[in-house]
Scaffold this motif. Structure first.
Motif, PDB file in Angstrom:
ATOM      1  N   GLU A  19      59.078  -3.335  30.286  1.00  0.00           N
ATOM      2  CA  GLU A  19      59.457  -1.981  30.706  1.00  0.00           C
ATOM      3  C   GLU A  19      59.068  -0.948  29.652  1.00  0.00           C
ATOM      4  OE1 GLU A  19      63.416   0.491  32.191  1.00  0.00           O
ATOM      5  OE2 GLU A  19      63.496  -1.686  31.950  1.00  0.00           O
ATOM      6  N   TYR A  20      59.228  -1.303  28.380  1.00  0.00           N
ATOM      7  CA  TYR A  20      58.869  -0.374  27.308  1.00  0.00           C
ATOM      8  C   TYR A  20      57.367  -0.108  27.298  1.00  0.00           C
ATOM      9  CZ  TYR A  20      59.270   2.032  22.834  1.00  0.00           C
ATOM     10  OH  TYR A  20      59.245   2.998  21.862  1.00  0.00           O
ATOM     11  N   LEU A  21      56.589  -1.164  27.441  1.00  0.00           N
ATOM     12  CA  LEU A  21      55.134  -0.996  27.432  1.00  0.00           C
ATOM     13  C   LEU A  21      54.651  -0.196  28.637  1.00  0.00           C
ATOM     14  CD1 LEU A  21      53.765  -4.431  26.178  1.00  0.00           C
ATOM     15  CD2 LEU A  21      54.596  -2.487  24.880  1.00  0.00           C
ATOM     16  N   LEU A  22      55.294  -0.414  29.792  1.00  0.00           N
ATOM     17  CA  LEU A  22      54.891   0.295  31.004  1.00  0.00           C
ATOM     18  C   LEU A  22      55.297   1.763  30.975  1.00  0.00           C
ATOM     19  CD1 LEU A  22      55.805  -2.416  33.676  1.00  0.00           C
ATOM     20  CD2 LEU A  22      53.499  -1.601  33.153  1.00  0.00           C
ATOM     21  N   ASN A  23      56.534   2.025  30.588  1.00  0.00           N
ATOM     22  CA  ASN A  23      57.079   3.386  30.703  1.00  0.00           C
ATOM     23  C   ASN A  23      56.881   4.258  29.470  1.00  0.00           C
ATOM     24  OD1 ASN A  23      58.017   2.697  33.260  1.00  0.00           O
ATOM     25  ND2 ASN A  23      60.005   2.018  32.488  1.00  0.00           N
ATOM     26  N   VAL A  24      56.805   3.636  28.294  1.00  0.00           N
ATOM     27  CA  VAL A  24      56.661   4.414  27.060  1.00  0.00           C
ATOM     28  C   VAL A  24      55.218   4.396  26.558  1.00  0.00           C
ATOM     29  CG1 VAL A  24      57.446   4.692  24.668  1.00  0.00           C
ATOM     30  CG2 VAL A  24      59.057   3.955  26.434  1.00  0.00           C
ATOM     31  N   HIS A  26      52.733   3.415  28.447  1.00  0.00           N
ATOM     32  CA  HIS A  26      51.919   3.702  29.631  1.00  0.00           C
ATOM     33  C   HIS A  26      50.767   2.706  29.796  1.00  0.00           C
ATOM     34  CE1 HIS A  26      54.224   7.376  29.940  1.00  0.00           C
ATOM     35  NE2 HIS A  26      53.870   7.708  28.710  1.00  0.00           N
ATOM     36  N   MET A  27      51.069   1.445  29.591  1.00  0.00           N
ATOM     37  CA  MET A  27      50.065   0.389  29.776  1.00  0.00           C
ATOM     38  C   MET A  27      50.059  -0.071  31.223  1.00  0.00           C
ATOM     39  SD  MET A  27      50.390  -2.018  26.389  1.00  0.00           S
ATOM     40  CE  MET A  27      50.029  -1.399  24.756  1.00  0.00           C
ATOM     41  N   SER A  28      48.949  -0.652  31.632  1.00  0.00           N
ATOM     42  CA  SER A  28      48.844  -1.221  32.971  1.00  0.00           C
ATOM     43  C   SER A  28      49.445  -2.627  32.985  1.00  0.00           C
ATOM     44  CB  SER A  28      47.381  -1.282  33.394  1.00  0.00           C
ATOM     45  OG  SER A  28      46.657  -2.172  32.539  1.00  0.00           O
ATOM     46  N   GLY A  29      49.599  -3.181  34.161  1.00  0.00           N
ATOM     47  CA  GLY A  29      50.155  -4.532  34.278  1.00  0.00           C
ATOM     48  C   GLY A  29      49.315  -5.569  33.562  1.00  0.00           C
ATOM     49  N   SER A  30      48.002  -5.468  33.658  1.00  0.00           N
ATOM     50  CA  SER A  30      47.111  -6.426  32.990  1.00  0.00           C
ATOM     51  C   SER A  30      47.191  -6.277  31.471  1.00  0.00           C
ATOM     52  CB  SER A  30      45.668  -6.241  33.460  1.00  0.00           C
ATOM     53  OG  SER A  30      45.221  -4.918  33.187  1.00  0.00           O
ATOM     54  N   GLN A  31      47.326  -5.051  31.013  1.00  0.00           N
ATOM     55  CA  GLN A  31      47.465  -4.824  29.565  1.00  0.00           C
ATOM     56  C   GLN A  31      48.779  -5.391  29.036  1.00  0.00           C
ATOM     57  OE1 GLN A  31      46.913  -0.537  29.553  1.00  0.00           O
ATOM     58  NE2 GLN A  31      44.878  -0.718  28.650  1.00  0.00           N
ATOM     59  N   VAL A  32      49.835  -5.253  29.811  1.00  0.00           N
ATOM     60  CA  VAL A  32      51.129  -5.826  29.414  1.00  0.00           C
ATOM     61  C   VAL A  32      51.022  -7.339  29.286  1.00  0.00           C
ATOM     62  CG1 VAL A  32      53.525  -6.214  30.124  1.00  0.00           C
ATOM     63  CG2 VAL A  32      52.506  -3.946  30.373  1.00  0.00           C
ATOM     64  N   SER A  33      50.319  -7.975  30.215  1.00  0.00           N
ATOM     65  CA  SER A  33      50.128  -9.432  30.151  1.00  0.00           C
ATOM     66  C   SER A  33      49.389  -9.837  28.882  1.00  0.00           C
ATOM     67  CB  SER A  33      49.346  -9.910  31.377  1.00  0.00           C
ATOM     68  OG  SER A  33      50.060  -9.638  32.564  1.00  0.00           O
ATOM     69  N   LYS A 148      62.747   5.050  26.134  1.00  0.00           N
ATOM     70  CA  LYS A 148      62.219   5.369  24.798  1.00  0.00           C
ATOM     71  C   LYS A 148      63.287   5.308  23.715  1.00  0.00           C
ATOM     72  CE  LYS A 148      58.900   8.500  22.659  1.00  0.00           C
ATOM     73  NZ  LYS A 148      58.087   9.722  22.852  1.00  0.00           N
ATOM     74  N   GLN A 149      64.542   5.547  24.095  1.00  0.00           N
ATOM     75  CA  GLN A 149      65.620   5.595  23.099  1.00  0.00           C
ATOM     76  C   GLN A 149      66.165   4.214  22.719  1.00  0.00           C
ATOM     77  OE1 GLN A 149      65.854   8.516  21.868  1.00  0.00           O
ATOM     78  NE2 GLN A 149      64.602   9.411  23.494  1.00  0.00           N
ATOM     79  N   ILE A 150      65.663   3.174  23.360  1.00  0.00           N
ATOM     80  CA  ILE A 150      66.181   1.826  23.099  1.00  0.00           C
ATOM     81  C   ILE A 150      65.906   1.381  21.663  1.00  0.00           C
ATOM     82  CG2 ILE A 150      64.122   0.538  23.774  1.00  0.00           C
ATOM     83  CD1 ILE A 150      65.887  -1.458  25.142  1.00  0.00           C
ATOM     84  N   ILE A 151      64.883   1.959  21.066  1.00  0.00           N
ATOM     85  CA  ILE A 151      64.527   1.605  19.685  1.00  0.00           C
ATOM     86  C   ILE A 151      65.712   1.808  18.747  1.00  0.00           C
ATOM     87  CG2 ILE A 151      63.093   2.269  17.720  1.00  0.00           C
ATOM     88  CD1 ILE A 151      61.592   0.662  19.812  1.00  0.00           C
ATOM     89  N   TRP A 152      66.506   2.861  18.986  1.00  0.00           N
ATOM     90  CA  TRP A 152      67.621   3.172  18.089  1.00  0.00           C
ATOM     91  C   TRP A 152      68.686   2.086  18.108  1.00  0.00           C
ATOM     92  CZ3 TRP A 152      65.839   6.449  14.933  1.00  0.00           C
ATOM     93  CH2 TRP A 152      65.003   7.479  15.348  1.00  0.00           C
TER      94      TRP A 152
END
Length: 204
Positions: A19-24, A26-33, A148-152
């Motif tokens: 979810e972080y890679l997709l929403n923050v 902005h990677m595609s599904g293949s990039q996340v894999s 995005k705030q999950i890092i904290w």
């Protein structure tokens, strides 16, 4: 408690990796894999490297882990949309994330030298509790403030690990982790030497 916070800090973010890679990021599904594969590969290297480091100094390894993963999390929070930087940070994250498992197991092993069987079971219990706490806090923050705030959440929990470590270090009358590691090694050596002597005597 320190090991529990360490697991919670790691999984408060890792539980929402995709979810972080997709929403923050902005990677595609293949990039996340591909990033998941990279994360796992660098994790293998992290396991090997931290094992080498722990054999020399637990205290320095723990401090390196906390400072390293804390810096990585901060950089991820402000990484922006630069794909190359995102890849580098994910690789470092995977390296440190896997190292955290070995550090946790070693930490509990040091603190349970008088009851190693109990210590082994405690590793699993504290890890499971930490994962549950981290994932719960992470989910709450995402729901209330955004992904995005999950890092904290992770940063706060890793700071707690450092705080607990410093409290333990400052306690009077408690042996340092370095002395305990030496004592464990000495016990293992003595036991091995005893078995060798026993085997040698039995041949006569």
């Amino acid at each position: 408690i320190g090991v529990c916070c360490l697991a919670a800090g790691s999984f408060s973010i890792y539980s929402y990796f995709a979810e972080y890679l997709l929403n923050v990021f902005h990677m595609s599904g293949s990039q996340v894999s591909l990033m998941l594969m990279l994360f796992g590969f660098t994790g293998i290297i992290g396991n090997w490297a931290v094992g080498k480091a722990l054999s020399k100094s637990f205290d320095n390894t723990l401090l390196f882990f906390i400072s390293g993963i804390g810096t990585t999390m901060l950089l991820m929070r402000f990484a922006g949309i630069h794909f190359e930087m995102q890849v580098v940070l994910i690789a470092i994250w995977g390296f440190l994330h896997a190292a955290g498992f070995v550090i946790s197991q070693t930490w509990i092993g040091i603190e349970s030298t008088q009851a190693p069987e109990f210590g082994n079971s405690l590793v699993i219990s504290t890890a499971n509790i930490g994962v549950a706490i981290g994932a719960s806090f992470g989910g709450f923050v995402i729901d209330q403030y955004g992904t995005k705030q999950i890092i904290w959440v992770g940063l706060i929990l890793f700071f707690l690990v450092f705080f607990i470590y410093r409290i333990k270090k400052a306690m009077l009358g408690k042996p340092t982790h370095e002395n305990q590691l030496k004592r464990i090694s000495k016990k293992k050596y003595s036991k091995k030497k005893y078995e060798q002597q026993k085997k040698h005597c039995s041949t006569y």
